[in-house]
Write an enzyme that holds these catalytic residues in place. Sequence first.
Site, PDB file in Angstrom:
ATOM      1  N   ASP A 421       0.863  -1.179   0.000  1.00  9.91           N
ATOM      2  CA  ASP A 421       0.000   0.000   0.000  1.00  9.91           C
ATOM      3  C   ASP A 421       0.904   1.235   0.000  1.00  9.91           C
ATOM      4  O   ASP A 421       2.093   1.135   0.322  1.00  9.91           O
ATOM      5  CB  ASP A 421      -0.884  -0.041   1.249  1.00  9.91           C
ATOM      6  CG  ASP A 421      -1.737   1.200   1.405  1.00  9.91           C
ATOM      7  OD1 ASP A 421      -2.288   1.665   0.405  1.00  9.91           O
ATOM      8  OD2 ASP A 421      -1.839   1.703   2.540  1.00  9.91           O
ATOM      9  N   ASP A 743      -4.330   6.666  -5.206  1.00  6.45           N
ATOM     10  CA  ASP A 743      -3.986   8.000  -5.713  1.00  6.45           C
ATOM     11  C   ASP A 743      -3.985   8.027  -7.237  1.00  6.45           C
ATOM     12  O   ASP A 743      -3.886   6.990  -7.899  1.00  6.45           O
ATOM     13  CB  ASP A 743      -2.619   8.438  -5.198  1.00  6.45           C
ATOM     14  CG  ASP A 743      -2.678   8.902  -3.758  1.00  6.45           C
ATOM     15  OD1 ASP A 743      -3.773   9.289  -3.321  1.00  6.45           O
ATOM     16  OD2 ASP A 743      -1.641   8.866  -3.080  1.00  6.45           O
TER      17      ASP A 743
END
Length: 896
Positions: A421, A743
């Site tokens: 992550d 993102d």
Amino acid sequence: MTRGRIRAKLRRSQLYTFACLRPHVNETEGSVQGCPRVIYCNQPHMHKKRPLKYCTNYISTTKYNFFSYFPKALFEQFNRVANIYFLIAALLSVTPLSPFSPVSMLLPLAIVVGVSMAKEALEDWRRFMQDKEVNARKVSVHVGNGVFSYKPWEKIQVGDIVKVEKDQFFPADLLFLSSSYEDGICYVETMNLDGETNLKVKRAMEATSPLNEDEAFKEFTGTVKCENPNPSLYTFVGNIEYDRELYAIDPSQILLRDSKLRNTAHVYGSVIFTGHDSKVMQNATTSPSKRSGIEKKMDKIIFILFAILVLISLISSIGFAVKINYQTPQWWYLKPKETDVYFNPGKPLVPGLAHLVTALILYGYLIPISLYVSIEIVKFLQAIFINQDISMYDDESGIPAQARTSNLNEELGQVDTILSDKTGTLTCNQMDFLKCSVAGTAYGVSPSEVELAAAKQMAIDLEEQNRESANAKHKNSGSEIELETVITSNDGNDFKRRIKGFNFEDSRLMDGNWLKEPNVDTLLLFFRILAICHTAIPELNEETGNLTYEAESPDEAAFLVAAREFGFEFYRRTQSSVFIRERYPPKGQPVEREFKILNLLDFTSKRKRMSVIVRDEDGQILLLCKGADSIIFDRLSKNGRMYEEATTKLLNEYGEAGLRTLALAYKQLDESEYSAWNSEFQKAKSSIGADREATLEHVSDMMEKDLILVGATAVEDKLQKGVPQCIDKLAQAGLKIWVLTGDKMETAINIGFACSLLRQGMKQICITALNSDSVGKAAKEAVKDNILMQITNASQMIKLERDPHAAYALIIEGKTLAYALEDDMKHHFLGLAVECASVICCRVSPKQKALVTRLVKEGTGKTTLAIGDGANDVGMIQEADIGIGISGVEGMQVGT
């Protein structure tokens, strides 16, 4: 009692999507279709007989009980191939055919199985003690006549009224009735449910919020009709009949078991679901059983050794049968005619079969039982060493490493691919307001850590590449000058005091200088959006005298700190208003302004925006909105796109600097427009049924259109200490590293450069989907074909690469990944990905994280390791061969 009167006088507004209204519903309509559960609040005696007799609040998470321990534990032990073999050998050793004492076979088996069963029993005993501790926790329960007394959790019944105090866990799923706050709110930490440590704001039912004292529950009764127990944490369908009126119950009015009350003195609630009916227990699942590669290989080796053993024994038994048949009759001194069946030369087949059993036992040490004992001891000791490793101890939180299973220790040395992550793992998940764009003008001169790290890495790489070239000196000095410029552009504030959440530097906006800017009105609106459009609550820090903010996300808290530093301090909230202390000029007398909150449209991962409708002191109605730039830009009016081009350019720059961005917009409403929409909104809120959320979303969507763009924000999520060096070492060791993040692509790429995942000179392969507004089958096939062509071309390019030291990085975003993970394309995608040194997947969902991990694990057949710190990483961690959970800002939902 005075406080109760004050609260009773509070004006009831249409605040929030969850505000309970009083719809005109007939008494006969109390039964909700699909809501078969009936609960009599404050009347637990009504639930002692069926069909209203519900489960108790006693919980048990143990695998075994007194009666099931031996059969279950033995079954698990003899799931191992080796143990089955040793059991058969031990049983055969009891027969007269055994060449030695049965103790030599039974004792080692008993030790191995016994030690493993004892380990299981110890772990289950710990679970039992934890359950006992939880069941014995005390909570204040209404026992009648307005009197509350403490009872253990296990004694709580459906319908009880409980009073939960600050920093206590909720003992069951509760209907939130009232709290110690005047506006009926409370703060809840849901870390045990969804892994998020950010506090959630819950709001009591408006009709019951005046019940603020123990005595108020003396005569309180109500009837709840709701859905049956289910594992959905975010939905709830039901209503409550109170004071002869019917009210819809919103999911945000349910306080779930195992969440914790924070920053609130106390709350009152009625028990809805108890024990194993509660949502957290409905979600409780056993962790997937993972076996190490060595253990799987040992099973295969045992099969091979067993086959060899049978072959040897078979040859031996055949030889024995031949010997008995042809030679034994000649051995008169053995009296062959008087021998037993095992040596009877007249029937050589029986002695042969008997000798087969004897040979299997005699040669049984070919499969060493001691090997299993040694491996178990080594693994156990390794787990102790991991737990005591000082290098993995976190000084800040005081939490050491925890090896939750010792079965996978040896896999750590076999890892081929790491899937990580980004937020909270590579970065700190601690946000600082760094830059902003207002009316198309950029503000903020401080460089981000990503810009500094990327510039430094580029300078190092350029220096290495150009060291032997003729103009190396000129180029290196140029790189250093550029880096020096980035680092020292601090607007002259070298000794400025550090403010948590605020790292903004630009004299044009600070100290009231924004009043001298040409776009003053837009700046004023920008600051007010930051100060008003949120769900946070201010708290006074008694030590410093400053306000701190309990927000639902670090970004939101950073916005409020920024608004305060710009001179717009949010200092108070009630259920109907937000109060702002505005200071401009900064040395002037602060002006306190009240903005009446008419409605709040909450932020969700699906909506990717939040809006608040307010009435200012001039009576003007405004909708203030913040959200993802792609969502906001799609909702702008023709007249609201004045700054779109300049803002888009700045957003791209912020993304390249590794910053998280949001766009801000507003809309002015007239009274008739708002009244018409609010009427529809009230109907949607008061509707009762499974489609309530979809209706609310549709009505909210009607309002959030024709917006006017104001500007954008950029906050920084700092890199974790030592991340670039760590990734560099892992890459040197030959490990492949995948980053799976939500993102956008530009941000992920620049984070990749900052943490050495991407390096100067590395060739980037970006796989993107065609922009198509069509949703037809033909359009989707065209997009799919285009993605397949990109993957094929990239694979071909890598195959034709002649430079043996060339490195490639694959970058793909979530929409494209959805196509790439389909059955007919996923192996092409995997084939390309494994040829690349680094892979970055952007805009991915939690489910996609798990699917990518499964594809890598099953497609390559090599050991995968997943690491993350949030609830959205749990699927990825469970899917990988080895899962590592970080005790981070996003919580501790994840674990090995």
